[in-house]
Design a protein around this motif. Structure first.
Motif, short mmCIF file in Angstrom:
data_model
loop_
_atom_site.label_atom_id
_atom_site.label_comp_id
_atom_site.label_asym_id
_atom_site.label_seq_id
_atom_site.Cartn_x
_atom_site.Cartn_y
_atom_site.Cartn_z
N PRO A 165 0.81 -1.23 0.00
CA PRO A 165 0.00 0.00 0.00
C PRO A 165 0.84 1.27 0.00
O PRO A 165 0.55 2.22 -0.74
CB PRO A 165 -0.83 -0.13 1.28
N GLY A 166 1.89 1.28 0.82
CA GLY A 166 2.78 2.44 0.85
C GLY A 166 3.54 2.62 -0.45
O GLY A 166 3.75 3.75 -0.91
N LEU A 167 3.97 1.51 -1.04
CA LEU A 167 4.69 1.60 -2.32
C LEU A 167 3.79 2.17 -3.42
O LEU A 167 4.25 2.88 -4.31
CB LEU A 167 5.21 0.22 -2.72
N GLN A 172 2.77 6.87 -7.06
CA GLN A 172 1.98 8.01 -7.53
C GLN A 172 2.76 9.31 -7.38
O GLN A 172 2.70 10.19 -8.25
CB GLN A 172 0.66 8.10 -6.75
N ILE A 173 3.51 9.43 -6.29
CA ILE A 173 4.34 10.62 -6.08
C ILE A 173 5.44 10.70 -7.14
O ILE A 173 5.69 11.76 -7.74
CB ILE A 173 4.96 10.61 -4.67
N VAL A 174 6.10 9.57 -7.40
CA VAL A 174 7.17 9.55 -8.40
C VAL A 174 6.62 9.89 -9.78
O VAL A 174 7.25 10.63 -10.55
CB VAL A 174 7.84 8.15 -8.42
N THR A 218 -2.42 6.72 -13.91
CA THR A 218 -2.59 6.49 -12.48
C THR A 218 -3.68 5.46 -12.21
O THR A 218 -3.58 4.68 -11.26
CB THR A 218 -2.94 7.80 -11.75
N SER A 219 -4.73 5.44 -13.05
CA SER A 219 -5.79 4.45 -12.86
C SER A 219 -5.27 3.04 -13.11
O SER A 219 -5.57 2.11 -12.35
CB SER A 219 -6.96 4.76 -13.80
N THR A 224 -3.16 -2.05 -10.87
CA THR A 224 -2.04 -3.00 -10.80
C THR A 224 -1.62 -3.26 -9.36
O THR A 224 -1.41 -4.40 -8.95
CB THR A 224 -0.85 -2.46 -11.61
N PHE A 225 -1.52 -2.19 -8.57
CA PHE A 225 -1.12 -2.37 -7.16
C PHE A 225 -2.20 -3.08 -6.37
O PHE A 225 -1.90 -3.88 -5.47
CB PHE A 225 -0.79 -1.01 -6.53
N ARG A 226 -3.47 -2.82 -6.68
CA ARG A 226 -4.55 -3.54 -5.99
C ARG A 226 -4.49 -5.04 -6.30
O ARG A 226 -4.68 -5.88 -5.42
CB ARG A 226 -5.90 -2.97 -6.39
#
Length: 239
Positions: A165-167, A172-174, A218-219, A224-226
């Motif tokens: 979750p943190g990654l 998103q920040i990067v 971003t979507s 992908t992360f989910r």
């Protein structure tokens, strides 16, 4: 004379800016992936230094995260771009070169974003390691599992599970920080929108297209992360 509309400007036909905008988006994604990967490497080592128990390593990691989180990202990019070019020029002179040697803008941007995001990676990895139940590690030790196998089969998968979750937030920040790299001459998505806006005098259409492409990226990234979180949390009992 009729002014071209949004869909005409962003078309993939003759005179349309669609292909170059998509190419700018591709450069943005590649730049973000490079920066994120570099940051993950630096973050992993810094997190290890903070939890290793060695005071010198811990202080070094603390200085790294404090400095990089305290300096504006744009300033870090400038420091890497101009400082890297000065260093390469100095090295070139040692080998007989008299000319200026510039650090490529893409390399400078990826390194700057990577080392900057490494400070965020550090805290994500450190927090994920702290979240691992001590009993699981103790059970592995009790079975006589070697340290390398213990790390590969127990610690690393659990840390990754807690860190995902943190990654995702760091990614998103990067991704948004990659827009700053245009100052080094890299034509990423936002820079391409600026070029198109200046060439056609239709800034709203180009910045709207850039915003839409960022939202698409971003979507897809969030999905992908989910999916990764679902995969790594298979078999985990929810309270």
């Amino acid at each position: 004379m009729q002014q071209p509309g949004f869909f005409e400007l962003m078309s993939f036909g003759e005179g349309g800016w669609g292909p170059v905008m998509v190419m700018g988006a591709l450069v943005t994604v590649i730049l973000a992936i490079c920066g994120f990967t570099i940051g993950a490497v630096f973050g992993a080592f810094a997190a290890w230094a903070k939890i290793a128990g060695n005071r010198t390593l811990r202080v070094t990691a603390d200085v790294y995260t404090t400095v990089l989180r305290g300096i504006p990202d744009l300033l870090v990019i400038y420091l890497f771009y101009f400082g890297g070019s000065a260093f390469l020029t100095w090295v070139g002179r040692l080998f007989g070169s008299d000319g200026f040697i510039g650090l490529p803008g893409f390399a400078a941007g990826a390194l700057a974003i990577g080392i900057t995001s490494g400070a965020q990676h550090t805290e994500v990895f450190r927090g994920a390691y702290r979240a691992v139940a001590a009993g699981e590690i103790e059970a592995a030790i009790a079975t006589g599992m070697p340290r390398t196998m213990r790390f590969r089969r127990i610690i690393a998968p659990l840390v990754l599970r807690h860190a995902l979750p943190g990654l995702g937030n760091v990614w998103q920040i990067v991704l948004k920080e990659s827009a700053l790299v245009s100052v080094t001459g890299v034509v990423e998505l936002l820079r391409q929108a600026q070029v198109g806006a200046g060439s056609t005098r239709h800034p709203f259409e180009f910045y709207l297209a850039a915003a839409m492409l960022y939202l698409v990226i971003t979507s897809i990234s969030s999905a992908t992360f989910r999916s990764a979180e679902t995969y790594f949390n298979r078999g985990v009992r929810r309270g």
